[in-house]
Scaffold this motif. Structure first.
Motif, PDB file in Angstrom:
ATOM      1  N   UNK A  19       3.379  -1.172   4.519  1.00 20.00           N
ATOM      2  CA  UNK A  19       2.342  -1.223   3.491  1.00 20.00           C
ATOM      3  C   UNK A  19       0.982  -0.805   4.039  1.00 20.00           C
ATOM      4  N   UNK A  20       0.192  -0.222   3.189  1.00 20.91           N
ATOM      5  CA  UNK A  20      -1.164   0.154   3.550  1.00 20.91           C
ATOM      6  C   UNK A  20      -1.959  -1.114   3.871  1.00 20.91           C
ATOM      7  N   UNK A  21      -2.654  -1.171   5.011  1.00 21.54           N
ATOM      8  CA  UNK A  21      -3.403  -2.388   5.349  1.00 21.54           C
ATOM      9  C   UNK A  21      -4.615  -2.620   4.458  1.00 21.54           C
ATOM     10  N   UNK A  22      -5.087  -1.589   3.762  1.00 19.90           N
ATOM     11  CA  UNK A  22      -6.212  -1.754   2.846  1.00 19.90           C
ATOM     12  C   UNK A  22      -5.716  -2.337   1.530  1.00 19.90           C
ATOM     13  N   UNK A  23      -6.207  -3.523   1.130  1.00 16.70           N
ATOM     14  CA  UNK A  23      -5.677  -4.179  -0.077  1.00 16.70           C
ATOM     15  C   UNK A  23      -5.819  -3.338  -1.342  1.00 16.70           C
ATOM     16  N   UNK A  24      -6.947  -2.659  -1.503  1.00 18.58           N
ATOM     17  CA  UNK A  24      -7.162  -1.867  -2.710  1.00 18.58           C
ATOM     18  C   UNK A  24      -6.184  -0.710  -2.791  1.00 18.58           C
ATOM     19  N   UNK A  25      -6.019   0.013  -1.688  1.00 13.83           N
ATOM     20  CA  UNK A  25      -5.075   1.141  -1.696  1.00 13.83           C
ATOM     21  C   UNK A  25      -3.644   0.642  -1.893  1.00 13.83           C
ATOM     22  N   UNK A  26      -3.314  -0.515  -1.283  1.00 13.84           N
ATOM     23  CA  UNK A  26      -1.967  -1.049  -1.435  1.00 13.84           C
ATOM     24  C   UNK A  26      -1.697  -1.442  -2.884  1.00 13.84           C
ATOM     25  N   UNK A  27      -2.667  -2.098  -3.529  1.00 10.40           N
ATOM     26  CA  UNK A  27      -2.484  -2.483  -4.933  1.00 10.40           C
ATOM     27  C   UNK A  27      -2.373  -1.249  -5.834  1.00 10.40           C
ATOM     28  N   UNK A  28      -3.166  -0.228  -5.548  1.00 14.53           N
ATOM     29  CA  UNK A  28      -3.093   0.995  -6.346  1.00 14.53           C
ATOM     30  C   UNK A  28      -1.696   1.611  -6.259  1.00 14.53           C
ATOM     31  N   UNK A  29      -1.142   1.627  -5.063  1.00 13.38           N
ATOM     32  CA  UNK A  29       0.192   2.197  -4.896  1.00 13.38           C
ATOM     33  C   UNK A  29       1.241   1.318  -5.571  1.00 13.38           C
TER      34      UNK A  29
END
Length: 458
Positions: A19-29
């Motif tokens: 998972x992307x470590x950046x929460x915003x990018x992870x939620x977007x994906x």
């Protein structure tokens, strides 16, 4: 051998994709990922569960001889069994394509282009069902086989994203939300279908035309909303760690050999293969049972499936919460017991009594989404890092690709007995045997042996 790597900051060569470590990018994906369920679930709901079974059966009956048989390729087939046999054939086709697609995705790291091809092949075949009228049962069978196989291939690639967009502790929740998105879209489209079907005269169209519009609109919906995940999901880079590139069936053989190194993962797949075969058969044959055996009209069937969709959203989210308290395995076993009781009750349903059919639909809805969502998230813990698409191709073979035995048993039982009640009760064996096999899998040890961190509850 390949190792998938992320393209996020800090990911070096050979780092397993995650998972992307950046929460915003992870939620977007993750939100983009949910929308593929939102896109393709309309096919499963409106086409496979509600309209196509009874409609294709009626088209086949219109083309049947005086004995009630059609003769595709010169083979005598009872018209009432034609739909079930086509479902089985579509699954056999998917078996050939899915492992190759999964291996290609892991080898190249390019899941999105393959997902796009599978999604739009299925959407186009579904939209083509608008031309299914008269006695064109062969056209209907061909479009069903192509659309169903394409859906299975696309789900291999879609499911393979789960370990890459969600950490171990959040996968039950993310998977459950994906299923909830799918059931929500199915409910929304079924409401629109019901309005069109019941008001077809006020729209100036025939009942048959209304059904064909409902079928085709599912393909349009699938294609339109597939654009969202195709924009938001990211392909991971692949670092190749020596050895020649292998393709096609050779890669499939290598994948199957590698899976032998993880016998507990295979044990779970065997259990899932068995009980999910029963789930998929109930989904695809319920409307045929309701229309042919119970004498219910199309409006009643649409309303019952709409009830399933609404309750499945709550069921998927609710069972996700239960899994956090009791673990995914125990929660799935409880759902399989509920499935067994539901089928037993279905055998005794009186004909021409919609209220009891609605009660049965409510029981199915409460366990359907949760059992599927938790099975997917549980399996994601059993996949060795870097082999997500290859292993999810095997999972999808168990999910859809090997779910041909149930429809075949259903169709053969009807062919031999002429009773849909006997056909529906024959599916109980899939849930009983699947429960026994799942209970024997030590899932915590299976997660550890796959090389993954073991969640606190599983």
């Amino acid at each position: 051998m390949t190792a998938d790597t992320t393209d996020v900051p800090g990911a070096g060569p050979g780092t397993p994709a995650g998972p992307d470590p950046d929460p915003e990018r992870r939620r977007r994906e993750q939100h983009g990922w949910y929308f593929y369920d939102f896109a393709c679930s309309v096919y499963s709901t409106s086409v496979l569960t509600v309209f196509l079974g009874p409609y294709l059966t009626a088209v086949a009956e219109a083309a049947a001889d005086t004995g009630g048989f059609v003769h595709p390729l010169g083979i005598p087939v009872r018209a009432g069994s034609f739909f079930a046999y086509c479902v089985s054939l579509s699954v056999l086709l998917a078996i050939v394509v899915m492992p190759i697609a999964g291996a290609a995705a892991d080898r190249t790291g390019r899941k999105k282009p393959l997902l796009a091809v599978a999604a739009y092949t299925g959407a186009a075949a579904t939209a083509g069902m608008f031309f299914l009228d008269g006695d064109r049962y062969l056209l209907g069978g061909l479009l069903l086989i192509v659309a169903n196989a394409a859906l299975s291939v696309s789900m291999v690639l879609y499911n393979a994203y789960l370990p890459q967009i969600a950490g171990p502790e959040e996968r039950d929740t993310v998977s459950s939300r994906g299923w909830a998105f799918g059931y929500a879209s199915g409910a929304l489209v079924l409401v629109l279908n019901l309005v069109l079907y019941q008001g077809h005269e006020s729209f100036g169209i025939s009942e048959g035309t209304a059904v064909r519009i409902c079928l085709a609109s599912a393909g349009v919906w699938w294609g339109a909303f597939a654009l969202i995940p195709l924009r938001r999901l990211r392909d991971r880079r692949v670092v190749r760690e020596g050895g020649p590139t292998v393709t096609g069936w050779r890669q499939l053989v290598n994948t199957l050999k590698d899976m032998r190194r993880h016998p507990l993962t295979l044990s779970f797949l065997l259990a899932y293969l068995v009980y999910n075969d029963g789930v998929q058969t109930v989904i695809s044959q319920a409307s045929v049972y309701g229309s042919q055996e119970l004498g219910l009209d199309q409006s009643t069937l649409i309303a019952a499936v709409l009830l399933v969709q609404v309750l499945a959203v709550a069921g998927a989210l609710g069972m996700g919460r239960l899994a956090r308290s009791f673990g995914a395995k125990r929660t799935i076993l409880g759902s399989l017991a509920a499935w067994t009781l539901t089928l037993a009750a279905g055998y005794f349903l009186p004909a021409g009594a919609p209220v009891w059919f609605f009660a049965l639909a409510a029981m199915i809805g409460l366990v359907l989404g949760g059992s599927q969502a938790l099975s997917r998230s549980l399996f994601s813990h059993l996949v060795p890092p870097g082999k997500e698409a290859e292993y999810f191709s095997a999972y999808e073979m168990s999910d859809r690709g090997l779910s041909w035995v149930g429809p075949l048993v259903f169709g053969l039982t009807y062919q031999l007995t002429g009773s849909y009640r006997d056909s529906i009760i024959s599916l109980v064996i899939f849930f009983l045997l699947g429960s026994v096999l799942l209970a024997r899998v030590p899932v915590r040890r299976a997660v550890a042996e796959a090389g993954n961190p073991v969640p606190e509850r599983i």
